[in-house]
Design an enzyme around this catalytic site. Structure first.
Site: not given
Ligand code: 13P
Ligand code: ZN
Length: 286
Positions: A91-92, A213, A234
């Protein structure tokens, strides 16, 4: 494309196939972050109870905390032991170097997040991640537009359909995180997702669309987003928040030092929260 073959689950669909299925069914995979054994098991229990596939997400911070190999193996082992249809996702991803380490470790899916860089640099970095992931058959997610990170101001920098088309064409990403009014962490202002914008992006490109978010977004808005093209939702903050609140309560009410008795009490509300979220996102094991 053929699904992955493992000793325990004879044929498992790839996460790309699952996301395509979600597009057709107008459902979404709930992608949950985990931070330790307890939050991982909460996800597994909830998903098992409702028959949902799991997408276990690790950020750089969680990888730094648990160690890449330990975190990955823990995720895989829990997927196997709970008999889940499950996938592991970066993630990210802040760098191509971490993307490469995760691909080598065996991740099913990686996100490269160059969304704060200028458009051309985001394209170049994301395209490189796609090229790197190709030999592994891994899913690649990138982000286009501004989705406020923890501590950043909410709002602005929305993704346009034109940019999305250009970005997907230039990079070949499988999944795209879009800015349509969501933000990471707790909302200071009530969130209002721009559904017409999302619908226009979805009409313009076949890429799998991702909502970051999702903590704090009312269920009806999440449902509307899924009806209009979101296939991956997410969730992180509400997991941490529910776990820590419950843990603080348990600790304040007793002097118990056996953590094997304390943690399960903090896990109960998280399992309930996740079951509810899985019902909203709707994807089922197939
Ligand atoms: P929240 O922490 O706001 O749920 O966002 C999760 C997320 O987008 C992880 O990538
Ligand atoms: Zn995110």
């Amino acid at each position: 494309m053929m699904g992955k073959v493992s000793k325990f689950a004879p044929v498992m669909k790839t996460i790309k196939e699952v996301l395509y299925d979600c597009q057709a069914a107008k459902t979404a995979v709930l992608a949950t972050n985990f931070y330790n054994y307890e939050t991982l098991v909460c996800v597994a229990r909830a998903a098992q109870a409702v028959g949902a596939p799991v997408m276990l997400q690790l950020t750089r911070s969680s990888i730094d905390y648990m160690g890449l190999h330990t975190a990955y193996k823990m995720g895989r082992q829990v997927i196997e032991d709970y008999g889940l249809q499950g996938y592991i996702h970066l993630d990210h991803g802040p760098s191509l170097e971490l993307v490469q380490r995760c691909l080598d470790e065996g991740f099913d899916s990686v996100m490269i997040d160059a969304s704060e860089k200028p458009f051309a640099e985001n394209v170049e970095t994301s395209a490189k991640a796609v090229e790197m992931a190709r030999p592994y058959g891994a899913n690649v997610e990138a982000e286009l537009g501004y989705v406020a990170k923890l501590g950043q101001e909410q709002g602005g920098g929305f993704t346009t359909p034109e940019q999305a088309v250009e970005f997907v064409g230039a990079t070949g990403v499988d999944a795209l995180a879009v800015s349509i009014g969501s933000a990471h962490g707790f909302y200071k202002l009530p969130p209002h997702l721009d559904i017409p914008r999302l619908a226009a992006i979805h009409a313009a490109t076949p890429v799998a669309l991702v909502l970051h978010g999702s903590s704090g977004i009312p269920h009806d808005q999440v449902r509307e987003a899924i009806a209009n093209g979101i296939v991956k939702v997410n969730l992180a903050t509400e997991i941490k928040d529910n776990f820590m609140r419950a843990l603080k309560k348990v600790l304040s009410e007793s002097d118990e030092i056996d953590l094997r008795k304390v943690f399960p009490k903090a896990m109960e509300p998280v399992v309930e929260l996740l079951k509810e979220k899985y019902e909203v996102t709707g994807a089922k094991v197939k």
